[in-house]
Design an enzyme around this catalytic site. Structure first.
Site, PDB file in Angstrom:
ATOM      1  N   HIS A  74       1.258  -1.133  -0.197  1.00  0.00           N
ATOM      2  CA  HIS A  74      -0.135   0.048   0.079  1.00  0.00           C
ATOM      3  C   HIS A  74       1.011   1.508   0.432  1.00  0.00           C
ATOM      4  O   HIS A  74       1.747   0.962   0.538  1.00  0.00           O
ATOM      5  CB  HIS A  74      -1.169  -0.196   1.438  1.00  0.00           C
ATOM      6  CG  HIS A  74      -1.501   1.794   1.676  1.00  0.00           C
ATOM      7  ND1 HIS A  74      -2.409   1.318   0.289  1.00  0.00           N
ATOM      8  CD2 HIS A  74      -1.893   2.272   2.647  1.00  0.00           C
ATOM      9  CE1 HIS A  74      -2.775   2.855   0.833  1.00  0.00           C
ATOM     10  NE2 HIS A  74      -2.602   2.704   2.081  1.00  0.00           N
ATOM     11  N   HIS A 133       0.752   5.935  -1.019  1.00  0.00           N
ATOM     12  CA  HIS A 133       0.260   7.230  -1.360  1.00  0.00           C
ATOM     13  C   HIS A 133       0.928   7.457  -2.212  1.00  0.00           C
ATOM     14  O   HIS A 133       1.297   8.972  -2.455  1.00  0.00           O
ATOM     15  CB  HIS A 133      -0.507   8.270  -0.074  1.00  0.00           C
ATOM     16  CG  HIS A 133      -1.328   7.430   1.434  1.00  0.00           C
ATOM     17  ND1 HIS A 133      -1.479   7.342   2.173  1.00  0.00           N
ATOM     18  CD2 HIS A 133      -2.233   6.045   0.731  1.00  0.00           C
ATOM     19  CE1 HIS A 133      -1.889   7.179   2.581  1.00  0.00           C
ATOM     20  NE2 HIS A 133      -2.139   6.517   2.606  1.00  0.00           N
ATOM     21  N   ASP A 167       1.814  -4.920 -20.634  1.00  0.00           N
ATOM     22  CA  ASP A 167       2.545  -5.729 -20.366  1.00  0.00           C
ATOM     23  C   ASP A 167       2.335  -5.811 -18.852  1.00  0.00           C
ATOM     24  O   ASP A 167       2.253  -7.075 -18.602  1.00  0.00           O
ATOM     25  CB  ASP A 167       3.900  -5.288 -19.930  1.00  0.00           C
ATOM     26  CG  ASP A 167       5.058  -4.876 -20.991  1.00  0.00           C
ATOM     27  OD1 ASP A 167       4.509  -5.877 -22.805  1.00  0.00           O
ATOM     28  OD2 ASP A 167       5.427  -4.026 -21.690  1.00  0.00           O
ATOM     29  N   HIS A 170      -7.844   7.821  -2.218  1.00  0.00           N
ATOM     30  CA  HIS A 170      -6.929   7.424  -0.990  1.00  0.00           C
ATOM     31  C   HIS A 170      -5.367   6.869  -1.551  1.00  0.00           C
ATOM     32  O   HIS A 170      -4.581   7.932  -1.180  1.00  0.00           O
ATOM     33  CB  HIS A 170      -7.635   6.047  -0.159  1.00  0.00           C
ATOM     34  CG  HIS A 170      -6.983   5.601   0.690  1.00  0.00           C
ATOM     35  ND1 HIS A 170      -7.390   4.642   1.193  1.00  0.00           N
ATOM     36  CD2 HIS A 170      -5.685   5.602   0.955  1.00  0.00           C
ATOM     37  CE1 HIS A 170      -6.651   4.230   2.549  1.00  0.00           C
ATOM     38  NE2 HIS A 170      -5.422   5.475   2.149  1.00  0.00           N
ATOM     39  N   TYR A 187       8.541 -13.417 -21.490  1.00  0.00           N
ATOM     40  CA  TYR A 187       9.378 -11.472 -21.267  1.00  0.00           C
ATOM     41  C   TYR A 187      10.731 -12.473 -20.122  1.00  0.00           C
ATOM     42  O   TYR A 187      10.240 -13.017 -18.933  1.00  0.00           O
ATOM     43  CB  TYR A 187       8.715 -10.217 -21.153  1.00  0.00           C
ATOM     44  CG  TYR A 187       9.337  -9.698 -20.582  1.00  0.00           C
ATOM     45  CD1 TYR A 187      10.638  -9.027 -21.165  1.00  0.00           C
ATOM     46  CD2 TYR A 187       9.713  -9.445 -19.532  1.00  0.00           C
ATOM     47  CE1 TYR A 187      10.857  -7.802 -21.080  1.00  0.00           C
ATOM     48  CE2 TYR A 187      10.694  -8.382 -18.856  1.00  0.00           C
ATOM     49  CZ  TYR A 187      11.934  -7.682 -19.882  1.00  0.00           C
ATOM     50  OH  TYR A 187      12.215  -6.233 -19.642  1.00  0.00           O
TER      51      TYR A 187
HETATM   52 ZN   LIG Z   1      -3.449   4.877   2.851  1.00  0.00          ZN
END
Ligand SMILES: [Zn+2]
Length: 220
Positions: free
Chosen positions: A96, A98, A121, A161, A215
């Site tokens: 995760h 930002h 790709d 978010h 690839y």
């Molecule tokens: Zn967050």
């Protein structure tokens, strides 16, 4: 080294890629890995500086997000990671961030349409938008799973978010987070400068198939 010790080291080290590629500010952002064959995951502690992350302070949680090993609190996004591992058995890593450009698309609630071969790709088409969801509880995890299930993209832009990515392991999820930001930046510039040209679906399909199956050194 035991499997668990090795995984703690891997997850701690992969966090350095988030700062190296400038995907995070302060202590935001997190990487986790599923412990193979066990109902456990390794994740970053909450609020610890990236420079201070080590194998020793990684947190081991069960797949309900309950701490099994570790003195610190786990990442505040632990519930979302745990939900993904419970719902998607093929997923071995979750990231995760930002990251700036990708999150700017998320702020507008706009999926990144595929206008680049590199996006075809890695993502096989558009990078989708997930729902708005508040932290705490299962809403973020549910939004990630509902958006990515049956989708080629390993990245979702959660509305207002930021980015969540998945992979067969933590390294693959980190790579998807790096590539998502790279694509988002280029797509943003293309949009600012004019109207990006469309790509034929058949070409997107062909690029995706080649990259995923032929690839590199077989697999990512
Ligand atoms: Zn967050």
């Amino acid at each position: 080294m035991s499997v668990m010790a090795e995984l703690r080291q891997t997850v701690a080290s992969l966090h350095a890629e988030l700062t190296r590629y400038q995907l995070v500010a302060w202590t935001s952002g997190n990487v986790s890995a599923r412990v193979p064959g066990r109902e456990l995951m390794v994740i970053k502690p909450s609020g610890v500086s990236y420079d201070d992350l080590s194998a020793d302070n990684m947190i081991v949680c069960d797949l309900d997000g309950v701490v099994v090993e570790g003195d610190l609190s786990p990442s505040s996004d632990t519930a979302a990671h745990a939900y993904v591992y419970r719902a998607m058995p093929e997923v071995g890593g979750v990231v995760h961030t930002h990251s700036t450009y990708a999150t700017a698309w998320a702020a507008r609630g706009e999926a990144i349409a595929c206008h680049l071969t590199a996006q075809a790709d890695e993502f096989g088409g558009e990078i989708p938008i997930g729902p708005f969801a508040l932290i705490g509880g299962d809403d973020i995890g549910k939004g990630i799973v509902e958006t990515l299930t049956g989708h080629r993209s390993p990245a979702v832009l959660m509305r207002n978010h930021g980015v969540f990515t998945i992979g067969k392991d933590a390294r693959a999820a980190v790579k998807a987070a790096v590539m998502c930001e790279d694509v988002a930046r280029t797509a943003h510039l293309a949009r600012v400068l004019g109207q990006p040209l469309p790509m034929a679906q058949a070409d997107v399909d062909s690029l995706y198939d080649r990259y995923q199956n032929v690839y590199g050194q077989a697999g990512r």
